[in-house]
Design an enzyme around this catalytic site. Structure first.
Site, PDB file in Angstrom:
ATOM      1  N   ALA A   1      40.152  37.938  41.252  1.00 53.04           N
ATOM      2  CA  ALA A   1      39.875  38.922  40.204  1.00 53.04           C
ATOM      3  C   ALA A   1      39.635  40.318  40.764  1.00 53.04           C
ATOM      4  CB  ALA A   1      38.696  38.530  39.330  1.00 53.04           C
ATOM      5  N   GLY A   2      40.153  41.294  40.040  1.00 54.23           N
ATOM      6  CA  GLY A   2      39.914  42.690  40.360  1.00 54.23           C
ATOM      7  C   GLY A   2      41.029  43.378  41.114  1.00 54.23           C
TER       8      GLY A   2
ATOM      9  N   ASN B   1      46.519  38.186  38.658  1.00 50.27           N
ATOM     10  CA  ASN B   1      47.369  37.912  37.501  1.00 50.27           C
ATOM     11  C   ASN B   1      47.796  39.207  36.824  1.00 50.27           C
ATOM     12  OD1 ASN B   1      47.139  35.490  34.763  1.00 50.27           O
ATOM     13  ND2 ASN B   1      48.495  37.221  34.949  1.00 50.27           N
ATOM     14  N   THR B   2      46.798  39.928  36.273  1.00 49.38           N
ATOM     15  CA  THR B   2      47.099  41.100  35.468  1.00 49.38           C
ATOM     16  C   THR B   2      47.886  42.157  36.233  1.00 49.38           C
ATOM     17  OG1 THR B   2      44.989  40.670  34.386  1.00 49.38           O
ATOM     18  CG2 THR B   2      46.050  42.751  33.864  1.00 49.38           C
TER      19      THR B   2
ATOM     20  N   GLY C   1      40.633  41.504  35.368  1.00 52.30           N
ATOM     21  CA  GLY C   1      41.504  42.390  34.602  1.00 52.30           C
ATOM     22  C   GLY C   1      41.229  43.870  34.780  1.00 52.30           C
TER      23      GLY C   1
ATOM     24  N   LYS D   1      39.845  25.439  38.709  1.00 56.80           N
ATOM     25  CA  LYS D   1      39.260  26.757  38.939  1.00 56.80           C
ATOM     26  C   LYS D   1      38.113  26.884  37.948  1.00 56.80           C
ATOM     27  CE  LYS D   1      40.000  31.655  38.329  1.00 56.80           C
ATOM     28  NZ  LYS D   1      40.881  32.742  37.917  1.00 56.80           N
TER      29      LYS D   1
END
Lengths: 65, 256
Positions: B183-184, B205-206, B156, B95
Site C-alpha cells: 500500500a501507498g 494496485n492503484t 490508494g 492477505k
C-alpha cells in the site's frame, strides 16, 4: 418463506441450502456461503436447513488489491 | 529472494486486480508486469454475476492467488471472510486486513494480531497487512506469521514510503522474515526504494490500474522492482554530507 439474501429480502421455496442455491440459479457456480454470519463450507451445505428470516450471504471472486 | 510460506515467487511484484478499465487491460497489464502474485477479493454475487468470468480470468494468469479480507473491520468478519476465500480460491494464503480507521484505512493492529492467531491455528498462511510498528510485527511473528506486510502509506494514496526510517528498522529487526511493502506505492521510484531497503516484494494496485496506460506502468513497476533488488544486492554506498572527489587528486598537474 422470506429470507434476507445478500442484504435484500427474498421469497424462496427450498430450505436445504444445496437446493436453495439451485433455486437461486447458483447450480455449479464458484461461490462461498454464510448463513446468519456463519461460514457454511460446500461439504456442509446439504446438512443446513435455512429458516424464515435467516440471513444468507453468497459471495464470489471479485477484483481486489 | 526469500520464500513466502515455502513458495518461491517468480517476481518481487505483487499486483492487485482492482480498478482496471476493462478485463482485457487487466490481462495486458499482468502480462507486462510479470507479477509473481495477484491479489483478489470476494463480494456478493447474484446469479449469473461477474464473479464467474473473473475467476476464469485470474486462473488464466497462472500465478499464485492471494485473496484479501478488504473492508473487514472486526476479527469475526475477517475470519469468516478468510474461510470463504480459502474455499473459493482454493488456497491457504490470506492477505489479512482488519481496518481500524475509515479515512486512513489504517489496520486495527490489535484485532489483526487476534485474527492472525485464529487463522494460523486453523491452517491458514497469513500475510498480515500491518503498520511499520516493530512491536506489532513481533506479536504477529509470535502468533506464527511468516511474512509481514507493512504499509508504505495509506491504501490508494500513492504517497510512497511515508516513514522510511521505520521500514529500515523493520528490515534490520527481522532479517530473516520476508517483508513486503503493501500500500501507498504511487510511482516506480517508490517501489524501487522499497526494494533498495532490502524488502522482498512490493504489493501495489492503484498505481497501475489507475495509470493512463496500465500496461506501460505495470512494465515500469516491474523494471523498478528489479532495479531496486539488484541495487540492494550490490550493497549501495553510504551517503555523506560533503563532497568527496571521485576523480583522484594525486597526480593532478599544477597549473595555477
Amino acid at each position: 418463506m422470506r429470507i434476507t439474501l445478500n442484504g435484500e429480502p427474498r421469497d424462496v421455496t427450498a430450505a436445504r441450502l444445496t437446493d436453495l442455491l439451485d433455486e437461486l440459479g447458483f447450480g455449479d457456480a464458484r461461490v462461498a456461503t454464510a448463513v446468519n454470519e456463519q461460514f457454511v463450507a460446500v461439504a456442509d451445505r446439504a446438512g443446513v436447513i435455512v429458516a424464515e428470516d435467516d440471513r444468507l450471504e453468497i459471495v464470489a471472486p471479485m477484483q481486489g488489491g | 529472494m526469500r520464500a513466502f510460506y515455502e513458495t518461491e515467487l517468480t517476481s518481487s511484484l505483487m499486483l492487485g486486480t482492482a480498478g482496471y478499465p476493462s478485463p482485457a487491460i487487466l490481462a495486458k497489464a499482468f502480462k507486462a508486469s510479470g507479477a509473481g502474485v495477484c491479489t483478489v477479493s470476494l463480494r456478493r454475487e447474484s446469479a449469473g454475476g461477474a464473479g464467474q468470468d473473473f475467476w476464469a480470468l485470474i486462473r488464466e494468469l497462472g500465478i499464485p492467488i492471494l485473496p484479501n479480507t478488504a473492508g473487514c473491520h472486526t476479527v469475526k468478519e475477517a475470519v469468516t471472510t478468510a474461510h470463504m476465500a480459502r474455499e473459493v480460491f482454493d488456497t491457504p494464503w490470506i492477505k489479512l486486513e482488519v481496518i481500524g480507521h475509515t479515512d486512513t484505512l489504517q489496520p486495527d493492529v490489535f484485532a489483526l494480531v487476534e485474527a492472525a492467531r485464529v487463522l494460523l491455528e486453523d491452517g491458514f498462511q497469513v500475510f498480515p497487512y500491518t503498520t511499520d510498528d516493530l512491536v506489532v510485527g513481533e506479536k504477529l511473528l509470535a502468533a506464527g506469521c511468516e511474512v509481514l506486510m507493512p504499509w508504505g502509506a495509506p491504501i490508494g494514496s500513492g504517497l510512497g514510503l511515508n516513514n522510511e526510517y521505520a521500514l529500515r528498522a523493520m528490515r534490520s529487526e527481522f532479517p530473516e522474515v520476508p517483508l513486503v511493502v503493501d500500500a501507498g506505492i504511487g510511482v516506480p521510484s517508490h517501489a524501487a526504494r522499497a526494494m533498495e531497503l532490502g524488502f522482498d516484494a512490493v504489493l501495489l494496485n492503484t498505481a497501475v490500474s489507475q495509470a493512463g496506460d496500465p500496461a506501460q506502468m505495470a512494465r515500469a513497476m516491474a523494471l523498478a522492482v528489479e532495479a531496486g533488488r539488484a541495487a540492494f544486492q550490490a550493497d549501495p554506498m553510504e551517503p555523506r554530507d560533503m563532497a568527496e572527489p571521485s576523480t583522484p587528486v594525486i597526480g593532478k598537474a599544477f597549473l595555477s
